[in-house]
Design an enzyme around this catalytic site. Sequence first.
Site, PDB file in Angstrom:
ATOM      1  N   SER A  87       7.333  -4.010   9.556  1.00 60.63           N
ATOM      2  CA  SER A  87       6.139  -4.664   8.990  1.00 60.63           C
ATOM      3  C   SER A  87       6.506  -6.072   8.531  1.00 60.63           C
ATOM      4  O   SER A  87       7.415  -6.273   7.728  1.00 60.63           O
ATOM      5  CB  SER A  87       5.601  -3.853   7.807  1.00 60.63           C
ATOM      6  OG  SER A  87       4.651  -4.636   7.110  1.00 60.63           O
ATOM      7  N   HIS A 133       5.085  -4.587  13.375  1.00 62.79           N
ATOM      8  CA  HIS A 133       3.893  -3.970  12.786  1.00 62.79           C
ATOM      9  C   HIS A 133       3.067  -5.065  12.102  1.00 62.79           C
ATOM     10  O   HIS A 133       3.539  -5.741  11.184  1.00 62.79           O
ATOM     11  CB  HIS A 133       4.329  -2.898  11.781  1.00 62.79           C
ATOM     12  CG  HIS A 133       3.216  -2.130  11.160  1.00 62.79           C
ATOM     13  ND1 HIS A 133       2.601  -1.068  11.782  1.00 62.79           N
ATOM     14  CD2 HIS A 133       2.598  -2.266   9.950  1.00 62.79           C
ATOM     15  CE1 HIS A 133       1.663  -0.578  10.990  1.00 62.79           C
ATOM     16  NE2 HIS A 133       1.641  -1.288   9.876  1.00 62.79           N
ATOM     17  N   ASP A 164      -0.013  -6.033   9.896  1.00 64.31           N
ATOM     18  CA  ASP A 164      -0.953  -5.486   8.917  1.00 64.31           C
ATOM     19  C   ASP A 164      -2.141  -6.418   8.707  1.00 64.31           C
ATOM     20  O   ASP A 164      -2.066  -7.387   7.952  1.00 64.31           O
ATOM     21  CB  ASP A 164      -0.236  -5.252   7.581  1.00 64.31           C
ATOM     22  CG  ASP A 164       0.624  -3.994   7.619  1.00 64.31           C
ATOM     23  OD1 ASP A 164       0.105  -2.930   8.016  1.00 64.31           O
ATOM     24  OD2 ASP A 164       1.819  -4.073   7.256  1.00 64.31           O
ATOM     25  N   HIS A 224      -2.148  -2.809  12.983  1.00 68.38           N
ATOM     26  CA  HIS A 224      -2.760  -1.865  12.026  1.00 68.38           C
ATOM     27  C   HIS A 224      -3.940  -2.550  11.351  1.00 68.38           C
ATOM     28  O   HIS A 224      -3.760  -3.426  10.512  1.00 68.38           O
ATOM     29  CB  HIS A 224      -1.677  -1.457  11.009  1.00 68.38           C
ATOM     30  CG  HIS A 224      -2.168  -0.566   9.910  1.00 68.38           C
ATOM     31  ND1 HIS A 224      -1.438  -0.341   8.768  1.00 68.38           N
ATOM     32  CD2 HIS A 224      -3.302   0.187   9.787  1.00 68.38           C
ATOM     33  CE1 HIS A 224      -2.114   0.487   7.971  1.00 68.38           C
ATOM     34  NE2 HIS A 224      -3.241   0.817   8.566  1.00 68.38           N
ATOM     35  N   GLY A 271      -3.022  -1.500   1.490  1.00 66.91           N
ATOM     36  CA  GLY A 271      -3.388  -2.691   0.709  1.00 66.91           C
ATOM     37  C   GLY A 271      -2.247  -3.615   0.402  1.00 66.91           C
ATOM     38  O   GLY A 271      -2.407  -4.820   0.367  1.00 66.91           O
ATOM     39  N   GLY A 323       5.641  -2.608  -0.521  1.00 68.64           N
ATOM     40  CA  GLY A 323       6.488  -2.378  -1.688  1.00 68.64           C
ATOM     41  C   GLY A 323       6.049  -1.265  -2.621  1.00 68.64           C
ATOM     42  O   GLY A 323       6.483  -1.206  -3.766  1.00 68.64           O
ATOM     43  N   ASP A 380       3.525   5.149   7.445  1.00 67.64           N
ATOM     44  CA  ASP A 380       3.469   3.781   6.938  1.00 67.64           C
ATOM     45  C   ASP A 380       3.330   3.754   5.428  1.00 67.64           C
ATOM     46  O   ASP A 380       2.343   4.242   4.880  1.00 67.64           O
ATOM     47  CB  ASP A 380       2.273   3.078   7.600  1.00 67.64           C
ATOM     48  CG  ASP A 380       2.179   1.607   7.274  1.00 67.64           C
ATOM     49  OD1 ASP A 380       3.095   1.064   6.628  1.00 67.64           O
ATOM     50  OD2 ASP A 380       1.170   0.988   7.687  1.00 67.64           O
ATOM     51  N   GLY A 381       4.345   3.163   4.781  1.00 68.60           N
ATOM     52  CA  GLY A 381       4.282   2.966   3.338  1.00 68.60           C
ATOM     53  C   GLY A 381       5.435   3.626   2.597  1.00 68.60           C
ATOM     54  O   GLY A 381       5.597   4.842   2.663  1.00 68.60           O
ATOM     55  N   GLY A 382       6.256   2.804   1.962  1.00 64.39           N
ATOM     56  CA  GLY A 382       7.356   3.331   1.150  1.00 64.39           C
ATOM     57  C   GLY A 382       8.455   4.027   1.944  1.00 64.39           C
ATOM     58  O   GLY A 382       9.185   4.857   1.401  1.00 64.39           O
TER      59      GLY A 382
HETATM   60  C1  DX5 Z   1       0.325  -1.142   3.551  1.00 59.44           C
HETATM   61  C2  DX5 Z   1       0.793  -1.551   4.935  1.00 59.44           C
HETATM   62  C3  DX5 Z   1       2.217  -1.231   5.237  1.00 59.44           C
HETATM   63  C4  DX5 Z   1       3.208  -1.753   4.260  1.00 59.44           C
HETATM   64  C5  DX5 Z   1       4.606  -1.343   4.589  1.00 59.44           C
HETATM   65  O1  DX5 Z   1      -1.031  -1.344   3.455  1.00 59.44           O
HETATM   66  O2  DX5 Z   1       0.017  -0.914   5.905  1.00 59.44           O
HETATM   67  O3  DX5 Z   1       2.514  -1.557   6.566  1.00 59.44           O
HETATM   68  O4  DX5 Z   1       3.136  -3.142   4.122  1.00 59.44           O
HETATM   69  O5  DX5 Z   1       5.432  -1.929   3.668  1.00 59.44           O
HETATM   70  P1  DX5 Z   1       6.508  -1.111   2.822  1.00 59.44           P
HETATM   71  O6  DX5 Z   1       7.531  -0.628   3.783  1.00 59.44           O
HETATM   72  O7  DX5 Z   1       7.020  -2.168   1.898  1.00 59.44           O
HETATM   73  O8  DX5 Z   1       5.809   0.005   2.111  1.00 59.44           O
HETATM   74 ZN    ZN Z   2       0.641  -0.961   8.076  1.00 58.37          ZN
END
Ligand code: DX5
Ligand code: ZN
Length: 223
Positions: A11, A36, A38, A71, A150, A153, A183-185
Amino acid sequence: MNEKVYEVSASILNIEKGKEAEIILNLEKARTDYYHIDVMDGKFVEKNTYNWMKELSSYIKRISNLPLDVHLMVEDVKSAIDDFSAVEPNIITFHYEACKSDEEVMDVINFIKQNNAKVGISIKPNTPAEKIFKFLPYVHLVLVMTVEPGKGGQTFLSDMVSKIEKIKKYSIENNLEYQIEVDGGINLATCEKVKQAGAEILVAGTAILKAVDYKVIIDELKK
Ligand code: DX5
Ligand code: ZN
């Protein structure tokens, strides 16, 4: 032994302006499988990254052959598909929650196919897996949000593991071929659980961008 292959989608949401050339090149050298992208519209989610992501994705398209994984966190899904098809993404993922009816979901699925991309459908943490079952024969990928969409991190929501398992189980029982992306964390502490549950493509932003060596972390995530 037949080892499973996992893919990483890096991302680029939080890359610093001015450093994009260097970071994108380093991600490529570190062998990310996808970029990725966003896309946020300030409506479906608070943040608006729309024009910046358009700029960045067309820049990536010019300097790299790696596939783009778009995404869409937007309300007006079809306009965004129109706009982002210009960069010929490999995958376009939209949110189930952005659609008002089942007809609209099917319409978006077909529209993405007409634009020659693989279709991803995504659900937010509070949306049960069952809501999208009827659409799964028609998609290539399910993106399970493991944080509230949204921002980058955030902390991985471990309750999402059972949702991934459910979606994996459904593919086996119904002989469907879609891939599961998370996706996420996602980081080295959380990736094992999601892989065990059935995820094959791991999105990671913070974990990669904060690492000293992108290659080391990407290799670990892929193991
Ligand atoms: C959240 C995004 C993610 C996110 C991933 O809305 O869709 O792609 O930025 O970032 P990390 O890996 O930092 O959670
Ligand atoms: Zn994403």
